[in-house]
Design an enzyme around this catalytic site. Structure first.
Site, mmCIF file in Angstrom:
data_model
loop_
_atom_site.group_PDB
_atom_site.id
_atom_site.type_symbol
_atom_site.label_atom_id
_atom_site.label_comp_id
_atom_site.label_asym_id
_atom_site.label_seq_id
_atom_site.Cartn_x
_atom_site.Cartn_y
_atom_site.Cartn_z
ATOM 1 N N TYR A 1 0.839 -1.204 0.000
ATOM 2 C CA TYR A 1 0.000 0.000 0.000
ATOM 3 C C TYR A 1 0.870 1.249 0.000
ATOM 4 O O TYR A 1 2.061 1.223 0.336
ATOM 5 C CB TYR A 1 -0.957 0.009 1.193
ATOM 6 C CG TYR A 1 -0.316 0.247 2.538
ATOM 7 C CD1 TYR A 1 -0.165 1.542 3.044
ATOM 8 C CD2 TYR A 1 0.123 -0.811 3.325
ATOM 9 C CE1 TYR A 1 0.403 1.766 4.284
ATOM 10 C CE2 TYR A 1 0.694 -0.596 4.565
ATOM 11 C CZ TYR A 1 0.837 0.690 5.038
ATOM 12 O OH TYR A 1 1.411 0.905 6.260
ATOM 13 N N CYS A 2 0.248 2.365 -0.395
ATOM 14 C CA CYS A 2 0.900 3.676 -0.370
ATOM 15 C C CYS A 2 -0.194 4.728 -0.205
ATOM 16 O O CYS A 2 -1.329 4.398 0.139
ATOM 17 C CB CYS A 2 1.731 3.910 -1.636
ATOM 18 S SG CYS A 2 0.760 3.867 -3.158
ATOM 19 N N THR A 3 0.110 5.977 -0.473
ATOM 20 C CA THR A 3 -0.847 7.058 -0.228
ATOM 21 C C THR A 3 -2.084 6.965 -1.107
ATOM 22 O O THR A 3 -3.217 6.961 -0.625
ATOM 23 C CB THR A 3 -0.172 8.423 -0.434
ATOM 24 O OG1 THR A 3 0.999 8.495 0.371
ATOM 25 C CG2 THR A 3 -1.118 9.564 -0.065
ATOM 26 N N ILE B 1 -4.233 4.499 0.744
ATOM 27 C CA ILE B 1 -4.773 4.847 2.056
ATOM 28 C C ILE B 1 -5.987 5.756 1.932
ATOM 29 O O ILE B 1 -6.983 5.601 2.650
ATOM 30 C CB ILE B 1 -3.689 5.538 2.906
ATOM 31 C CG1 ILE B 1 -2.512 4.595 3.140
ATOM 32 C CG2 ILE B 1 -4.260 6.015 4.240
ATOM 33 C CD1 ILE B 1 -1.249 5.300 3.588
#
EC number: 1.14.-.-
Length: 350
Positions: free
Chosen positions: A199-201, A228
């Site tokens: 996952y990332c932003t 996110i």
């Protein structure tokens, strides 16, 4: 001829934005698709965005587009439709709407052509960036978090992870995405039989990272759809527990969106609970670091007594000291030494 670049000073643009009465909506989006002529596409898109009073940061490359922008609220739907009809590949594109937004995230439109929309350092001609892992929606994410066979991997930088992350997620300690990719492969060899969740932003980094992991022999790879931002939005809308702890760092003037009430980081000066990033007020430093209100008052917004003393000097003396200095624009990194050369607000494409 059409104007294809900003010609107004930053100070004037910022003052104009702050004086606006109409609210703005902060939006991020990306798309991996082939752009035959990035420069031509950039120039055409610049005119579309300018006509709609769009501010922000947009990168284009042969591999696609990456954007973080703000749009006047009255023009959001017009923006959406014009973006969707600009290129068939953009039709129906998911737009990540900011979770916390004061409308003051950007005040100028900067649109650049780059080699990659995310600097990945990959030069393997056999790498297929389209062979990505499977998407996970919010409910699936929560199920995976309870699965003992799943390992969550945070594909953001250390300063992002420090203020917020998913429960028990592994950090890949690095300053840039290009440094993380080989480290992720190395660190996860011992988990090769596990379910890898990245996952990332907003999704752009973990999507490419998932393809890189598959390229390196990992078969069970997922990534969170929309990152996110979209996870938190969907979880809240569906009444699901939000399992992200702390704050989501963002690459604009806000520097963060609160996801949960927990404060998991600490002031870099006194150690008090705090997750508010700032840049050192000394123009010869601009260190990105976490500072509590008490230390902000004590050090006048600076990262150290040295910078505080320098800030108090006459402007001419400050300029003289800054001339030729190579130690400015840094980020505090507890894991790899105190200072590392970077932009004040880091570049999201790195």
């Amino acid at each position: 001829m059409p104007v294809l670049h900003n010609r107004i000073s930053n100070d004037e643009l910022k003052a104009k934005m702050l004086a606006e009465s109409e609210p703005r909506t902060t939006i991020s989006f990306y798309k991996y698709f082939t752009i035959a002529s990035p420069q031509q596409t950039r120039d055409a898109l610049y005119q579309v965005f300018t006509a709609l009073d769009v501010f922000g940061r947009v990168y284009l490359a042969y591999e696609g587009i990456n954007a973080q922008i703000s749009v006047p609220q009255s023009k959001v739907e017009t923006f959406r439709q014009q973006l969707y009809t600009f290129d068939p590949a953009l039709d129906g594109l998911r737009l990540n709407i900011a979770l916390e937004d004061d409308g003051k995230s950007f005040w100028v439109l900067r649109m650049k052509v780059r080699d990659r929309i995310v600097a990945d350092g990959i030069d393997d001609p056999s790498f297929d960036a389209s062979n990505v892992g499977d998407y996970l929606k919010a409910a699936d994410v929560n199920e995976m978090l309870d699965d003992p066979d799943a390992v969550f991997i945070d594909m953001r930088n250390h300063y992002e992870y420090e203020v917020g992350h998913f429960e028990n997620a592994l950090e890949i300690p690095a300053d840039t995405f290009r440094e993380q990719l080989p480290k992720a492969v190395e660190m996860l060899r011992e988990h090769a039989d596990k379910k890898i969740v990245m996952y990332c932003t907003g999704g752009i980094r973990c999507e490419k990272a998932s393809a890189w992991m598959k390229h390196n022999g990992f078969n069970k790879v997922w990534h969170i759809e929309g990152g996110i931002i979209e996870y938190a939005r969907r979880a809240r809308a569906q009444g699901l527990p939000v399992r992200f702890i702390g704050k989501n760092f963002v690459f604009d003037e806000r520097m963060g969106e609160r996801i949960s009430d927990e404060v998991i980081a600490h002031c870099h000066q006194c150690g008090a609970p705090c997750d508010s990033h700032t840049n050192c007020k000394n123009d010869g430093c601009h260190l990105l670091f976490i500072q509590c209100p008490q230390c902000a008052s004590k050090f006048n917004g600076c990262c150290s007594e040295q910078c505080c003393e320098e800030l108090a000097l006459p402007e001419e003396e400050q300029r003289r000291r800054r001339a030729g200095r190579e130690n400015g624009n840094k980020i505090f990194n507890k894991s790899r030494g105190r200072l590392n050369s970077k932009l004040s607000i880091p570049d999201p494409a790195e």
